[in-house]
Design a protein around this motif. Structure first.
Motif, PDB file in Angstrom:
ATOM      1  N   CYS A  21       2.860   7.449 -10.341  1.00 35.46           N
ATOM      2  CA  CYS A  21       4.088   6.785  -9.873  1.00 35.46           C
ATOM      3  C   CYS A  21       4.999   6.445 -11.046  1.00 35.46           C
ATOM      4  O   CYS A  21       5.169   5.259 -11.396  1.00 35.46           O
ATOM      5  N   ASP A  76       7.287   8.842  -5.495  1.00 39.23           N
ATOM      6  CA  ASP A  76       8.581   8.169  -5.568  1.00 39.23           C
ATOM      7  C   ASP A  76       8.473   6.660  -5.391  1.00 39.23           C
ATOM      8  O   ASP A  76       9.487   5.972  -5.229  1.00 39.23           O
ATOM      9  N   GLY A 113      -0.086  10.668  -3.455  1.00 46.30           N
ATOM     10  CA  GLY A 113       0.740  11.137  -2.346  1.00 46.30           C
ATOM     11  C   GLY A 113       2.145  10.579  -2.306  1.00 46.30           C
ATOM     12  O   GLY A 113       2.994  11.092  -1.579  1.00 46.30           O
ATOM     13  N   CYS A 114       2.414   9.530  -3.084  1.00 42.92           N
ATOM     14  CA  CYS A 114       3.735   8.870  -3.049  1.00 42.92           C
ATOM     15  C   CYS A 114       4.306   8.756  -4.465  1.00 42.92           C
ATOM     16  O   CYS A 114       4.368   7.657  -5.044  1.00 42.92           O
ATOM     17  N   CYS A 151       3.446  10.409   4.662  1.00 47.16           N
ATOM     18  CA  CYS A 151       4.721   9.736   4.361  1.00 47.16           C
ATOM     19  C   CYS A 151       4.911   9.611   2.855  1.00 47.16           C
ATOM     20  O   CYS A 151       3.970   9.259   2.134  1.00 47.16           O
ATOM     21  N   SER A 152       6.120   9.861   2.394  1.00 45.04           N
ATOM     22  CA  SER A 152       6.442   9.673   0.978  1.00 45.04           C
ATOM     23  C   SER A 152       7.098   8.304   0.811  1.00 45.04           C
ATOM     24  O   SER A 152       8.322   8.162   0.879  1.00 45.04           O
ATOM     25  N   GLN A 192       8.455   4.663  -0.630  1.00 46.88           N
ATOM     26  CA  GLN A 192       9.136   4.122  -1.801  1.00 46.88           C
ATOM     27  C   GLN A 192       8.732   2.676  -2.065  1.00 46.88           C
ATOM     28  O   GLN A 192       8.739   2.237  -3.213  1.00 46.88           O
ATOM     29  N   LYS A 194       9.716   5.098   4.710  1.00 52.29           N
ATOM     30  CA  LYS A 194       9.897   4.843   3.286  1.00 52.29           C
ATOM     31  C   LYS A 194       9.376   3.476   2.855  1.00 52.29           C
ATOM     32  O   LYS A 194       8.979   3.301   1.701  1.00 52.29           O
TER      33      LYS A 194
END
Length: 623
Positions: free
Chosen positions: A539, A515, A512-513, A488-489, A491, A466
């Motif tokens: 985002c 969050d 891809g992210c 990978c997500s 943060q 994260k």
């Protein structure tokens, strides 16, 4: 909630039940303020349930503000006074007009301005009005502390940070009025012995005391306090207080049998003082020491008498050797946290003792212990299967092979921090990624030998990652970043100084992210508006972004960013030469949740300054 519905609620709910509802709001100042605006009854009850407040120690009328707060919110139990907060801009500041004051409705285009001026007169009267003295009116003094003491007699927690104009007189008033005080935190204040002695005599329930850089006091003051409050003290911190000697620690050992947390940083403390604490405080669970005058005998006493110790931190010890850690390892089987900073005489043997004896060890931090080599980590990997967090800071002798053992034996590892470890390369990170699949945080700073190979392995194996920090990892490129975005997500992501990263890499992250809440892309010379546009679109949860020293970013990119990132609270954009006052105004007007904006003062127009003065932070540009 106006009109008939709120009337029905007020009729149906007794005050006791409404107070209980207000107590369960959660404590956030914004929510409590909203409740207070429902009606007069709600405001009165809400004021009676407010429990905490932050107050400024500087600014016009600081003492008068303390009086108003104490009178209006008499149920306060937790008050923090901090010089770093300025009157009218401090977060969490309780700000109310004095009782009986009434606002006159003003019509016309200047009504908002007049209301702001009116509030200023209520909260921050002129220096002459508040005290009749120009100097006292600009600072929080004993007068303000007396106002708090007399108005908030139920006070339980008090924090005074950099309140340089208070003296023992203010603490005497606290001791006379606040008999329920349980926590006192004093930092950078000139407090004499009489004030500390008075606290000991008047506040018998004190269980948490923190003295940091407190001038004016001596051993006599602390001993006087401890003799009275010692039986109730559970936590004690004394740091950067040049006056402290073994005499104070002898008093701690004699009068504080319940002490569980001790943080001590003193130049004149020697073995005798630490040994007295070890013998008299056997319930210690957390111990932080920085005593250049003590040696192995002191830590041998800790190992012999403090078997409940769980967290142990040694800073800058010049006389401790492996013999010390051997004693700790033998006697403190419950140890879970170990921090070793600048302990030059410790070698690999120290960690071998700990690893073999302390099976519960979960967190280790090694900072600047230059005699520790690869074998130290190999012992940890073999004997500490429950390790959760590992930090290595300036450990130039540790090589990649150490991480092979860590990967094999520490499969539960969740957090790894590497700073200035010059001999660690991609192979080390690959070993960790393949063996520690539960990794959630990876932080690498100035890892000049770490590149895309490491990131590809992390992306393939660590699906729970994260938080990723890659500060000044100059071999990392878009290839590795794209792999992370796919696997990978994240943060939180810090790419400051990764010069090979381009718009393509950030585009992959944005897609891809979704969050992502924190992003640092400072000192990236070739990213531009396209990257910001992609981040703004992909985002929406972003709360903090740092894009300082990005020469290709313009006002257009900022516009795209803030259009999509409506949750943005903090923005750093210093030394972005193509951003103008228009871009600054765009950020201010488009981000309703903005709390802090770092920018050059020259780029802020007068209109923006008037609109968002409290959130602006100017950095010096003349260097």
């Amino acid at each position: 909630m106006r009109g008939r519905r709120v009337d029905l609620i007020n009729v149906a709910l007794p005050e006791e039940l409404l107070e209980e509802v207000l107590l369960r709001v959660g404590g956030a100042k914004r929510d409590l303020d909203a409740c207070a605006l429902v009606c007069r009854r709600w405001r009165r009850l809400e004021r009676g349930t407010r429990r905490s407040a932050k107050l400024p120690a500087s600014g016009a009328g600081a003492n008068e503000l303390a009086r108003l707060v104490a009178e209006t919110f008499s149920a306060l139990v937790d008050v923090r006074v901090d010089e770093r907060l300025s009157a009218g801009t401090g977060p969490g500041l309780v700000a109310v007009p004095p009782p009986g004051s009434r606002r006159r409705r003003v019509s016309g285009s200047t009504s908002a301005r007049r209301r702001r001026m009116s509030r200023s007169r209520w909260l921050f009267p002129s220096d002459q009005t508040a005290n009749g003295d120009g100097i006292e009116g600009n600072f929080f003094t004993d007068v303000g502390l007396t106002n708090l003491a007399e108005g908030c007699k139920g006070l339980e927690k008090l924090s005074l940070k950099w309140c340089t104009n208070i003296t023992s007189t203010g603490l005497v008033r606290i001791s006379e009025n606040c008999k329920n005080l349980t926590s006192l935190d004093i930092e950078a204040c000139y407090i004499g012995d009489p004030g500390l002695v008075a606290i000991g005599e008047g506040c018998k329930r004190l269980n948490n005391l923190n003295l940091n850089y407190v001038e004016g006091a001596t051993d006599e003051g602390l001993i006087g306090l401890i003799k009275n409050c010692g039986p109730s003290l559970i936590s004690l911190g004394v740091t950067i207080c040049a006056w402290m000697t073994d005499a104070s620690l002898r008093a701690v050992g004699s009068h504080c049998p319940k002490l569980k947390i001790l943080s001590l940083e003193a130049e004149h403390v020697k073995n005798e003082g630490v040994i007295s604490v070890a013998k008299g405080c056997p319930l210690l669970k957390s111990l932080k020491l920085q005593c250049v005058g003590a040696g192995d005998e002191a830590l041998e006493a800790i190992g012999s008498y403090c078997s409940f110790l769980e967290s142990f931190c040694l800073n800058n010890f010049e006389r401790f050797t492996d013999r010390s850690l051997s004693s700790i390892a033998k006697g403190c089987k419950n140890l879970t946290d170990l921090v070793l900073s600048d302990c030059q005489l410790l070698t690999d043997k120290s960690l071998e003792f700990v690893a073999r004896s302390c099976k519960k060890i979960a967190r280790i931090k090694i900072n600047g212990c230059q005699n520790m080599e690869t074998a130290a980590l190999e012992h940890i990997g073999r004997w500490c299967p429950g390790l959760l967090e590992l930090s290595l800071i300036y450990c130039p002798r540790i090589r990649d092979s150490a991480f092979l053992e860590l990967g094999r034996g520490c499969s539960l590892l969740r957090s790894l921090h590497l700073v200035d470890c010059s001999r660690i390369s991609d192979d080390a990170i690959c070993h960790i990624a393949q063996g520690c699949k539960n990794l959630t945080e990876l932080s690498i700073r100035r890892g000049y030998e770490i590149g895309d190979k490491a990131l590809i392995s992390v992306a393939k194996n660590c699906k729970s990652l994260k938080v990723l920090t890659l500060q000044f990892c100059e071999r990392v490129s878009d290839t590795g970043l794209s792999a992370i975005a796919e696997g990978c997500s994240l943060q939180k992501l810090n790419l400051c100084g990764c010069q090979l990263i381009t718009d393509d890499g950030l585009t992959a992250i944005a897609r891809g992210c979704p969050d992502l809440i924190f992003l640092d892309i400072g000192v990236l010379q070739i990213i531009g508006d396209m990257a910001l546009a992609e981040i703004g679109e992909g985002c929406p949860q972003l709360k903090e972004i740092a894009l300082s020293h990005c020469p290709e970013v313009t006002d257009v990119g900022l516009g795209h960013l803030v259009r999509g990132c409506l949750q943005l609270q903090v923005c750093h954009m210093v030394y972005c030469k193509r951003i103008t006052s228009t871009g600054v105004a765009t950020v201010v007007s488009s981000c309703p949740r903005l709390k802090k904006l770092f920018v050059e003062e020259a780029k802020v127009s007068e209109r923006t300054r008037r609109r968002a003065g409290p959130v602006l932070a100017f950095l010096c540009t003349g260097i």
